[in-house]
Design a protein around this motif. Structure first.
Motif, PDB file in Angstrom:
ATOM      1  N   LYS A   3       0.837  -1.200   0.000  1.00 37.97           N
ATOM      2  CA  LYS A   3       0.000   0.000   0.000  1.00 37.97           C
ATOM      3  C   LYS A   3       0.878   1.258   0.000  1.00 37.97           C
ATOM      4  O   LYS A   3       0.561   2.241  -0.660  1.00 37.97           O
ATOM      5  N   ALA A   4       1.973   1.216   0.715  1.00 38.61           N
ATOM      6  CA  ALA A   4       2.887   2.362   0.770  1.00 38.61           C
ATOM      7  C   ALA A   4       3.427   2.690  -0.613  1.00 38.61           C
ATOM      8  O   ALA A   4       3.588   3.870  -0.962  1.00 38.61           O
ATOM      9  N   LYS A   5       3.703   1.680  -1.420  1.00 34.48           N
ATOM     10  CA  LYS A   5       4.232   1.893  -2.765  1.00 34.48           C
ATOM     11  C   LYS A   5       3.250   2.642  -3.656  1.00 34.48           C
ATOM     12  O   LYS A   5       3.656   3.298  -4.610  1.00 34.48           O
ATOM     13  N   ARG A   6       1.972   2.565  -3.336  1.00 32.48           N
ATOM     14  CA  ARG A   6       0.949   3.225  -4.160  1.00 32.48           C
ATOM     15  C   ARG A   6       0.684   4.665  -3.724  1.00 32.48           C
ATOM     16  O   ARG A   6      -0.098   5.356  -4.367  1.00 32.48           O
ATOM     17  N   ILE A   7       1.295   5.110  -2.643  1.00 29.60           N
ATOM     18  CA  ILE A   7       1.106   6.484  -2.180  1.00 29.60           C
ATOM     19  C   ILE A   7       2.074   7.373  -2.952  1.00 29.60           C
ATOM     20  O   ILE A   7       3.287   7.243  -2.817  1.00 29.60           O
ATOM     21  N   SER A   8       1.540   8.271  -3.751  1.00 36.85           N
ATOM     22  CA  SER A   8       2.392   9.078  -4.633  1.00 36.85           C
ATOM     23  C   SER A   8       3.112  10.212  -3.897  1.00 36.85           C
ATOM     24  O   SER A   8       4.243  10.545  -4.239  1.00 36.85           O
ATOM     25  N   GLU A   9       2.491  10.806  -2.902  1.00 35.14           N
ATOM     26  CA  GLU A   9       3.106  11.912  -2.149  1.00 35.14           C
ATOM     27  C   GLU A   9       4.198  11.344  -1.239  1.00 35.14           C
ATOM     28  O   GLU A   9       3.935  10.524  -0.354  1.00 35.14           O
ATOM     29  N   ARG A  10       5.445  11.759  -1.473  1.00 32.51           N
ATOM     30  CA  ARG A  10       6.612  11.219  -0.775  1.00 32.51           C
ATOM     31  C   ARG A  10       6.506  11.321   0.737  1.00 32.51           C
ATOM     32  O   ARG A  10       6.713  10.345   1.462  1.00 32.51           O
ATOM     33  N   PHE A  11       6.183  12.502   1.257  1.00 35.81           N
ATOM     34  CA  PHE A  11       6.140  12.682   2.704  1.00 35.81           C
ATOM     35  C   PHE A  11       5.006  11.875   3.327  1.00 35.81           C
ATOM     36  O   PHE A  11       5.162  11.260   4.376  1.00 35.81           O
ATOM     37  N   GLU A  12       3.868  11.826   2.658  1.00 32.72           N
ATOM     38  CA  GLU A  12       2.757  11.011   3.147  1.00 32.72           C
ATOM     39  C   GLU A  12       3.153   9.538   3.189  1.00 32.72           C
ATOM     40  O   GLU A  12       2.829   8.817   4.128  1.00 32.72           O
TER      41      GLU A  12
END
Length: 77
Positions: A3-12
């Motif tokens: 799921k983390a890999k799909r988060i586009s915003e780096r800091f998020e």
């Protein structure tokens, strides 16, 4: 971690990963403290950028095993 890999915003994404690590450590009574550049980035609402997550906690074998399970590799210095 998928799921983390799909988060586009780096800091998020960094905070999401920190949450996964924190949750895993808390099950063993370990409470990590966010330090370094990531703490500064959080405090300044993204006004400072870093590329890593620094945490402080007592040395514990469970931490090393948790990080291996999550796919992290320990780099020697």
């Amino acid at each position: 971690m998928e799921k983390a890999k799909r988060i586009s915003e780096r800091f998020e994404r960094m905070l999401f990963v920190l949450g996964i690590i924190t949750k895993g450590l808390c099950t063993k009574g370990l409470k990590p403290i966010l330090i370094g550049g990531c703490a500064l980035e959080f405090y300044t609402y993204g006004g400072y950028n870093t590329m890593d997550i620094d945490i402080a906690l007592p040395e514990d074998e469970y931490y090393n095993e948790l990080m291996k399970t999550l796919g992290f590799k320990k780099e020697g210095r």
